[in-house]
Design an enzyme around this catalytic site. Structure first.
Site, mmCIF file in Angstrom:
data_model
loop_
_atom_site.group_PDB
_atom_site.id
_atom_site.type_symbol
_atom_site.label_atom_id
_atom_site.label_comp_id
_atom_site.label_asym_id
_atom_site.label_seq_id
_atom_site.Cartn_x
_atom_site.Cartn_y
_atom_site.Cartn_z
ATOM 1 C CG PHE A 113 -1.988 1.028 1.186
ATOM 2 C CD1 PHE A 113 -3.105 0.841 0.395
ATOM 3 C CD2 PHE A 113 -1.872 2.203 1.917
ATOM 4 C CE1 PHE A 113 -4.098 1.799 0.339
ATOM 5 C CE2 PHE A 113 -2.861 3.170 1.865
ATOM 6 C CZ PHE A 113 -3.986 2.977 1.070
ATOM 7 C CG ASP A 140 -0.592 -2.708 6.730
ATOM 8 O OD1 ASP A 140 -1.728 -2.955 7.173
ATOM 9 O OD2 ASP A 140 -0.332 -1.688 6.059
ATOM 10 C CE1 TYR A 165 -9.434 2.828 6.636
ATOM 11 C CE2 TYR A 165 -8.582 3.896 8.601
ATOM 12 C CZ TYR A 165 -8.410 3.457 7.304
ATOM 13 O OH TYR A 165 -7.193 3.638 6.678
ATOM 14 C CE LYS A 166 -8.145 -0.754 5.019
ATOM 15 N NZ LYS A 166 -8.637 0.159 3.983
ATOM 16 N NE ARG A 209 -9.909 -2.332 -2.978
ATOM 17 C CZ ARG A 209 -9.357 -1.789 -1.894
ATOM 18 N NH1 ARG A 209 -8.252 -2.307 -1.395
ATOM 19 N NH2 ARG A 209 -9.905 -0.755 -1.297
#
Length: 418
Positions: free
Chosen positions: A139, A216, A241-242, A390
């Site tokens: 990322f 991560d 927050y995912k 995605r």
């Protein structure tokens, strides 16, 4: 399109929808779908791997906080509950999602800040080790921070270039390890393809070379079970927050193995990580426990929304969440095979459910425009450069019917472009 092709597509659609309905009817986690707030105008939300949906009780949870904890108890709430919240909430995440014993996980800061803290601390641990490992497809935040830390410290980054679909393999890591490696820093789940790295084997390989291992967990926490303690992980960072549904900007969490607490020294020495927070003394003395990773005042308000989702995951169990996640992505791939592959759409994720996380990615040159049309129609996946969509399927808030409907909508939007 011929009449035969039209009949074939109609039959395929009906078959997929019937299968999805049957899976929903037998879904042991289906009752949890009602725990999430309605989103008027949204017919399929396929972006839970980027921003999880809010629970229905979030408005009242926030209102009660403003009315009571903050509004009535005022500053007394620091002593009564807020001072301990980063560690207490970290312990909950550790127990429910990470396989981590208490006292090793803390909630604080953003993912970026925590990656910086832990990467700098790991690099300073052994001055003879001046290299660290990162993958080129990681990322952007991870890569940008790595480059910045290397510039600050003079360390050298050893870049891995993994297979874009299958992700980093043990052999990729072993090939760049040496006696100079300080830390290996990788994502557990690839943010694009969804490839799931072999955490225990890669961690063991790093340790065999004498290096620390940092993960991560942003795309795996809350959807992929793990055993950080058992697998010997040294450091880890993840967002909330995912799949933990903490809301936009909710704070991240960091894991620091107990044996490294008081050994590694994080670089942002704020008052919240001092051994005696209220001593206000002339010198900084860090706390000896997990609180040493804190810096400034914790974002208490931003820690509220995720607590309800942790309750749901605990009730469902992370193992059951993983089972449904694999079933959802399997169904999405089956739908892809039947209605998208014939249109030239590429599958950019592995077909092996055991080797992927909670999302799959599909590719087509027209997908940027297709995504814009889908959003306008209330179908919400996300677009990833250069041409990927995605499909992020958060198990507790996503139905099988929603999944199939989303894939069929991608087909329709793509076909409409001619």
């Amino acid at each position: 399109m011929t009449d035969h092709e039209t009949r074939h597509d109609t039959t395929a659609d009906a078959s997929l929808r019937e299968l999805a309905a049957a899976l929903d009817a037998s879904d042991p986690l289906g009752a949890h779908l009602d725990a999430f707030a309605d989103a008027p105008g949204v017919h399929a939300y396929l972006d839970g791997n980027s921003l999880g949906r809010p629970l229905r009780d979030v408005p009242e949870r926030l209102a009660a906080f403003a009315r009571e904890d903050w509004g009535t108890r005022l500053i007394r709430s620091w002593d009564e509950q807020w001072m301990a919240l980063p560690m207490a909430l970290g312990d909950r995440i550790g127990a429910i999602a990470l396989g981590a014993a208490p006292g090793q996980t803390v909630v604080a800061d953003s993912t970026s800040v925590l990656i910086y803290k832990l990467l700098r601390a790991a690099l300073a641990h052994d001055p003879a080790r001046t290299e660290f490992v990162m993958e080129t497809g990681n990322f952007p935040t991870d890569r940008f921070l790595a480059e910045g830390v290397a510039a600050e410290t003079g360390a050298t980054i050893r870049w891995i270039e993994p297979d874009p679909v299958h992700g980093v393999q043990v052999a990729d890591v072993v090939a760049v390890l040496s006696e100079r490696t300080a830390v290996v820093s990788l994502s557990h789940v690839d943010y694009r393809s969804g490839a799931l790295a072999d955490m225990p084997a890669i961690t063991a390989a790093a340790h065999e070379a004498g290096a620390l291992m940092m993960w991560d967990l942003c795309h795996s926490a809350g959807v992929v079970p793990m055993q950080l303690d058992e697998w010997g992980v040294d450091l880890a960072v993840g967002c909330t927050y995912k799949y933990l549904n903490g809301g936009p900007g909710s704070p991240a969490f960091a894991y620091l193995r107990r044996s490294l607490q008081g050994v590694l020294q994080q670089p942002i020495q704020g008052w919240w990580s001092a051994a005696d927070i209220f001593a206000m003394g002339p010198e900084y003395v860090p706390a000896a426990d997990i609180r040493q990773l804190l810096s400034g005042t914790p974002p208490v308000t931003s820690m509220l929304a995720m607590q309800g989702m942790l309750d749901l995951i605990e009730q469902a169990t992370i193992g059951a969440v993983r089972e449904k996640s694999q079933a959802l992505t399997d169904l999405a791939i089956r739908a892809y095979d039947e209605v998208l592959a014939p249109l030239g759409v590429r599958l950019l994720s592995t077909r092996d459910a055991a080797a992927r996380g909670g999302h799959i990615t599909i590719g087509h040159p027209d997908f940027r425009a297709v995504t814009q049309r889908l959003w306008a129609d209330g179908i919400i996946p996300d677009f990833r450069f250069p041409d990927g969509i995605r499909l992020g399927l958060s198990p507790l808030s996503t139905s099988y019917t929603e999944t199939v409907g989303g894939v069929l909508a991608v087909r329709d939007a793509l076909a409409a472009r001619g």
